[in-house]
Design a protein around this motif. Structure first.
Motif, PDB file in Angstrom:
ATOM      1  N   ALA A  28     -10.886  -2.520  -0.423  1.00 37.19           N
ATOM      2  CA  ALA A  28     -10.336  -2.874   0.880  1.00 37.19           C
ATOM      3  C   ALA A  28     -11.406  -3.501   1.773  1.00 37.19           C
ATOM      4  N   ASP A  68      -2.674   5.054   3.023  1.00 37.80           N
ATOM      5  CA  ASP A  68      -3.722   4.382   3.792  1.00 37.80           C
ATOM      6  C   ASP A  68      -4.928   4.190   2.867  1.00 37.80           C
ATOM      7  N   ASN A 118      -7.016  -9.000   2.512  1.00 36.18           N
ATOM      8  CA  ASN A 118      -7.577  -7.692   2.840  1.00 36.18           C
ATOM      9  C   ASN A 118      -8.168  -6.961   1.631  1.00 36.18           C
ATOM     10  N   THR A 177     -10.649  -4.348   4.887  1.00 40.66           N
ATOM     11  CA  THR A 177     -10.296  -3.754   6.181  1.00 40.66           C
ATOM     12  C   THR A 177      -9.533  -2.472   5.888  1.00 40.66           C
ATOM     13  N   ASP A 178      -9.294  -1.670   6.909  1.00 38.64           N
ATOM     14  CA  ASP A 178      -8.408  -0.521   6.729  1.00 38.64           C
ATOM     15  C   ASP A 178      -7.009  -1.063   6.446  1.00 38.64           C
ATOM     16  N   ILE A 179      -6.411  -0.627   5.345  1.00 34.82           N
ATOM     17  CA  ILE A 179      -5.065  -1.060   4.960  1.00 34.82           C
ATOM     18  C   ILE A 179      -4.137   0.131   5.147  1.00 34.82           C
ATOM     19  N   ALA A 230       0.845  -1.198   0.000  1.00 31.96           N
ATOM     20  CA  ALA A 230       0.000   0.000   0.000  1.00 31.96           C
ATOM     21  C   ALA A 230       0.880   1.248   0.000  1.00 31.96           C
ATOM     22  N   SER A 251       1.567  -1.654   4.207  1.00 36.23           N
ATOM     23  CA  SER A 251       1.026  -2.991   4.477  1.00 36.23           C
ATOM     24  C   SER A 251       1.021  -3.855   3.219  1.00 36.23           C
ATOM     25  N   TYR A 252       0.993  -5.155   3.456  1.00 36.70           N
ATOM     26  CA  TYR A 252       0.849  -6.165   2.413  1.00 36.70           C
ATOM     27  C   TYR A 252      -0.590  -6.125   1.917  1.00 36.70           C
ATOM     28  N   VAL A 253      -0.780  -5.998   0.605  1.00 33.17           N
ATOM     29  CA  VAL A 253      -2.109  -5.934   0.001  1.00 33.17           C
ATOM     30  C   VAL A 253      -2.307  -7.205  -0.821  1.00 33.17           C
TER      31      VAL A 253
END
Length: 92
Positions: A70, A53, A84, A72-74, A50, A78-80
């Motif tokens: 998304a 955010d 998620n 969840t909130d990423i 990511a 973070s790993y996408v």
């Protein structure tokens, strides 16, 4: 140096070109400026990170097009991946 590549200026994710451990810095190329992002978790080579955010429900954009949304909130760094990101195609 860990490397990443963004494909389109509209993208909110980039592809990492090396295996990356949590806390490492990835240098993202593919835009006029170079961006450096610290990873929050391990990301395998060829997978997405990511760039910003990405709130729950927001489109995940790669190649300039939404590839999912998304779940969840990423957080930036973070790993996408499938854990998620949801696909509107599979839910119809």
């Amino acid at each position: 140096m860990k490397r990443g590549l963004i494909m389109n200026k509209l993208d909110n994710v980039a592809t990492v070109l090396d295996d990356v451990a949590a806390g490492e810095t990835v240098t993202i190329r593919g835009l006029p400026s170079i961006v450096e992002i610290s990873t929050l978790e391990e990301i395998p080579r060829g997978h997405k990170i990511a760039l910003v955010d990405i709130p729950v429900g927001m489109d995940v954009v790669k190649y300039g097009f939404p590839i999912g949304y998304a779940l969840t909130d990423i957080l930036k760094g973070s790993y996408v991946h499938v854990h998620n990101v949801g696909s509107k195609r599979t839910e119809e």
